[in-house]
Structures are given as C-alpha cells and as structure tokens.
Write a protein that holds these residues in place. Structure first.
Motif, short mmCIF file in Angstrom:
data_model
loop_
_atom_site.label_atom_id
_atom_site.label_comp_id
_atom_site.label_asym_id
_atom_site.label_seq_id
_atom_site.Cartn_x
_atom_site.Cartn_y
_atom_site.Cartn_z
N UNK A 67 1.03 -1.41 -0.53
CA UNK A 67 -0.04 -0.34 0.11
C UNK A 67 0.36 0.95 0.30
N UNK A 68 1.93 0.70 0.69
CA UNK A 68 3.06 2.25 0.65
C UNK A 68 4.45 1.95 0.78
N UNK A 69 5.40 2.46 -0.38
CA UNK A 69 6.40 2.82 0.23
C UNK A 69 7.20 3.44 0.98
N UNK A 70 8.16 3.18 1.82
CA UNK A 70 8.90 4.46 2.54
C UNK A 70 10.90 4.42 2.36
N UNK A 71 11.14 5.44 2.47
CA UNK A 71 12.57 5.51 2.48
C UNK A 71 13.03 6.29 3.22
N UNK A 92 9.34 2.56 -9.50
CA UNK A 92 8.28 2.85 -10.32
C UNK A 92 7.00 1.37 -10.14
N UNK A 93 7.05 0.81 -10.61
CA UNK A 93 5.85 0.12 -10.02
C UNK A 93 4.56 0.02 -9.02
N UNK A 94 5.50 0.70 -8.46
CA UNK A 94 4.72 1.58 -7.34
C UNK A 94 3.54 2.70 -7.87
N UNK A 95 4.20 3.57 -8.39
CA UNK A 95 4.06 4.60 -8.80
C UNK A 95 3.04 4.57 -9.88
N UNK A 96 3.36 2.73 -10.16
CA UNK A 96 2.05 2.75 -11.74
C UNK A 96 0.56 2.23 -10.53
N UNK A 97 0.51 1.83 -10.02
CA UNK A 97 -0.49 1.32 -9.35
C UNK A 97 -1.15 2.29 -8.21
N UNK A 98 -0.70 3.32 -8.29
CA UNK A 98 -0.86 4.83 -7.50
C UNK A 98 -0.99 4.08 -5.69
N UNK A 99 0.15 3.65 -5.75
CA UNK A 99 0.28 3.13 -4.00
C UNK A 99 1.07 4.61 -3.70
N UNK A 100 0.92 4.88 -2.09
CA UNK A 100 1.84 5.99 -1.13
C UNK A 100 3.68 5.76 -1.96
N UNK A 101 4.04 6.36 -2.35
CA UNK A 101 5.61 6.59 -1.87
C UNK A 101 6.02 7.36 -1.39
N UNK A 141 8.89 23.07 3.53
CA UNK A 141 7.32 22.62 4.59
C UNK A 141 7.99 21.21 5.40
N UNK A 142 7.51 21.54 6.36
CA UNK A 142 7.88 19.72 7.37
C UNK A 142 7.62 18.59 6.40
N UNK A 143 6.15 18.82 5.93
CA UNK A 143 5.79 17.68 4.74
C UNK A 143 4.68 17.94 4.19
N UNK A 144 4.98 17.47 3.15
CA UNK A 144 3.72 17.63 1.49
C UNK A 144 3.26 16.34 1.41
N UNK A 145 2.74 17.14 0.88
CA UNK A 145 1.70 16.20 0.23
C UNK A 145 1.03 16.60 -1.00
N UNK A 146 1.96 15.32 -2.31
CA UNK A 146 1.60 16.06 -3.18
C UNK A 146 0.62 14.10 -4.34
N UNK A 147 -0.74 14.58 -4.50
CA UNK A 147 -0.93 12.81 -5.35
C UNK A 147 -0.55 12.17 -3.61
N UNK A 148 0.05 10.68 -4.69
CA UNK A 148 0.45 10.01 -3.61
C UNK A 148 1.35 9.66 -3.36
N UNK A 163 3.03 10.20 11.42
CA UNK A 163 1.37 10.35 12.01
C UNK A 163 1.10 10.91 10.02
N UNK A 164 1.22 11.55 8.90
CA UNK A 164 0.91 11.79 7.73
C UNK A 164 0.81 10.37 7.02
N UNK A 165 1.35 9.76 6.87
CA UNK A 165 1.32 8.31 6.27
C UNK A 165 0.13 7.49 6.56
N UNK A 166 0.47 7.69 7.56
CA UNK A 166 -0.89 6.62 8.60
C UNK A 166 -1.86 7.46 8.60
N UNK A 167 -2.23 8.68 8.14
CA UNK A 167 -3.85 9.07 8.00
C UNK A 167 -3.67 9.09 6.64
N UNK A 168 -3.16 8.65 5.80
CA UNK A 168 -3.35 8.48 4.27
C UNK A 168 -3.87 6.82 4.33
#
Length: 192
Positions: A67-71, A92-101, A141-148, A163-168
C-alpha cells in the motif's frame, strides 16, 4: 477492513532514527511493515552504526505490491538506494499502481527527483538537495503531500511524517491515528 501493508526500503548507511520512528508508528497502528534490505543480506550498516536487521531482502519480496513504500534518508543510504536498479523499478511499479510513495529527508531528492519520479510534483527534502535536481518543485515545509507522494524534511519531522502517512493509509479510522498520537504525547495537526 483489510490490514494495510508498507515496505520500508533500507540500504547500508540509512538514517536509523528516521526508519525506526516510522516503523514504530506504523506497527502501533496495526499497519503491517516489511523492513526490506536493498543489500545482499538482511544485516545492515546504519548511518550511526546501530545494529539493525531487516525482515527480508527486497530481492525476495520484489514481486509483492504494498500500500506504501517508504525510504528514510542518510547520505550513504540514499546513495545506495538510488544506485540500485531494483529499488527504482520497485518504486516505479508502485507509482504506476497508485500506491503511496513516502520519502523522508534526502531520499526525496536523491532517489525520487534524481530519477525523474516526481514528474514535477511538489515535495520537500533536506539540506538544499533539491537544488541539485531538476525534477520536482521544492516546498520549504516539514511534510508535503502531493497526489500519492508524501515527503518529509528529515529526522526532526519523523513523527509528523509517520502520522501523515498513517492518516493517508487509515482514511476509514482517523480516530485511531489521533488516539495513538495523543497516547504518545505527540502534538500533531489535522490533515486537510
């Protein structure tokens, strides 16, 4: 309700504080985490020489979809991630599948922007690294959310980022996220 599943990609030299805070918050919220070594073995060398072992290797789990990939960041860690074609193909595969990066600290610039994966999206990263890459629009900014894409500045914003990732991920259970933040005395802001 299906349990959410996150992959945390680690390579030698990663910032252990960023990784551990993220993993901790995910697991407190019953989000399944696979800590994946992007090296040959699960034993990893961290930025500050803390001994950390991954659950598995990216090579073994490459075909799974999360559901998400974190680095996390870490100068050498992000160098090792960005130099690994398997890591880039996996993202790239996870971006194509609309998963969270989800990229914290230098990984936003050195992994995502370096490979043109942001495709002009707004993001944040640490240490003026955005100046070195043409892709993406840096936002201070501390955290930025743009699309996924969810990006964070660095170690000091690890809790906000997690916590931002968790909320999404837990859109159907925001109360659980808020409760956990309050439970650990983390003063967070409501997401838009």
């Amino acid at each position: 309700m299906t349990m959410k599943h996150v992959a945390v990609l680690l390579a030698d030299g990663f910032e252990e504080g960023e990784a551990v805070v993220f993993i901790d918050i995910m697991r407190r919220l019953d989000i399944k985490v696979d800590v994946l070594s992007c090296m040959e073995t699960t034993a990893l060398k961290t930025y500050f020489e803390t001994r950390i072992t991954a659950d598995d290797t990216l090579k073994q789990c490459y075909d799974r979809t999360y559901d998400a990939v974190m680095m996390p960041g870490g100068p050498k860690g992000t160098d090792n991630l960005t130099a690994n074609p398997m890591v880039i193909d996996f993202i790239k595969r996870h971006i194509a599948d609309n998963k969270y990066i989800c990229a914290l600290c230098s990984s936003g610039a050195k992994v995502l922007a370096a490979h043109g994966l942001l495709e002009g999206r707004q993001y944040t990263t640490g240490d003026k690294l955005a100046d070195k890459f043409e892709d993406g629009q840096f936002i201070n900014q501390k955290v930025v959310v743009t699309d996924n894409f969810i990006t964070g500045r660095g170690l000091g914003v690890s809790f906000e980022f997690a916590f931002t990732v968790a909320k999404m991920l837990l859109t159907d259970n925001q109360e659980k996220v808020d409760w956990q933040a309050n439970h650990i005395y983390f003063e967070h802001w409501p997401l838009r």
